[in-house]
Design a protein around this motif. Structure first.
Motif, short mmCIF file in Angstrom:
data_model
loop_
_atom_site.label_atom_id
_atom_site.label_comp_id
_atom_site.label_asym_id
_atom_site.label_seq_id
_atom_site.Cartn_x
_atom_site.Cartn_y
_atom_site.Cartn_z
N PHE A 47 -6.83 1.27 -6.12
CA PHE A 47 -7.43 0.82 -4.81
C PHE A 47 -8.32 1.80 -3.94
CE2 PHE A 47 -5.91 0.45 -0.17
CZ PHE A 47 -6.64 -0.81 -0.06
N ILE A 48 -8.27 2.90 -3.97
CA ILE A 48 -9.01 4.04 -3.12
C ILE A 48 -10.48 3.84 -3.95
CG2 ILE A 48 -9.67 6.37 -2.96
CD1 ILE A 48 -6.50 6.82 -2.97
N ASN A 49 -10.43 3.86 -5.32
CA ASN A 49 -11.97 3.42 -6.01
C ASN A 49 -12.44 2.56 -5.67
OD1 ASN A 49 -11.66 6.16 -7.25
ND2 ASN A 49 -10.57 5.32 -8.84
N LEU A 50 -11.72 1.45 -5.52
CA LEU A 50 -12.21 -0.05 -4.92
C LEU A 50 -12.89 0.13 -3.81
CD1 LEU A 50 -12.36 -3.19 -5.46
CD2 LEU A 50 -10.50 -3.21 -4.12
N LEU A 51 -12.17 0.70 -2.90
CA LEU A 51 -12.69 0.74 -1.54
C LEU A 51 -14.01 1.62 -1.53
CD1 LEU A 51 -9.31 1.70 0.63
CD2 LEU A 51 -10.72 -0.59 0.69
N GLU B 235 0.45 -4.10 -2.95
CA GLU B 235 0.71 -4.06 -4.59
C GLU B 235 0.54 -2.59 -5.20
OE1 GLU B 235 -1.80 -7.02 -5.77
OE2 GLU B 235 -0.92 -8.80 -4.96
N ALA B 236 0.00 -1.68 -4.52
CA ALA B 236 -0.27 -0.54 -5.15
C ALA B 236 1.07 0.33 -5.00
CB ALA B 236 -1.34 0.32 -4.23
N LYS C 227 -2.26 2.66 -9.34
CA LYS C 227 -2.63 1.30 -8.68
C LYS C 227 -3.43 2.12 -7.39
CE LYS C 227 0.58 -1.88 -10.47
NZ LYS C 227 1.75 -2.85 -10.17
N ARG C 228 -2.69 3.00 -6.67
CA ARG C 228 -3.15 3.55 -5.40
C ARG C 228 -4.49 4.07 -5.81
NH1 ARG C 228 2.27 4.68 -4.62
NH2 ARG C 228 2.35 6.69 -5.72
N LEU C 229 -4.97 4.87 -6.94
CA LEU C 229 -6.06 5.58 -7.16
C LEU C 229 -7.07 4.42 -7.49
CD1 LEU C 229 -5.15 8.38 -9.32
CD2 LEU C 229 -5.96 8.62 -7.21
#
Length: 63
Positions: A29-33, A19-20, A25-27
């Motif tokens: 996702f990276i922050n979530l990880l 979905e990123a 959205k990619r950033l």
């Protein structure tokens, strides 16, 4: 090959990665990880400290 970490929800991460489709959205996702990994490390550290305080470990820092 290593065994997958059971603490990670790979299906959820794959879905979020799919979905990123743009930079924000990619950033996110990276922050979530990063956040989830940090939270897991803090939980392990807290558990080790608690066990050591109870005298249930044999060596300091041992997992």
């Amino acid at each position: 090959m290593t065994k997958p970490d059971t603490g990670f929800d790979y299906d959820r991460y794959r879905k979020l990665l799919a979905e990123a489709d743009d930079e924000p959205k990619r950033l996110a996702f990276i922050n979530l990880l990063i956040d989830e990994k940090a939270r897991d490390q803090l939980a392990r550290q807290s558990l080790r400290s608690t066990l050591a305080g109870m005298g249930l470990t044999t060596k300091p820092g041992a997992d």
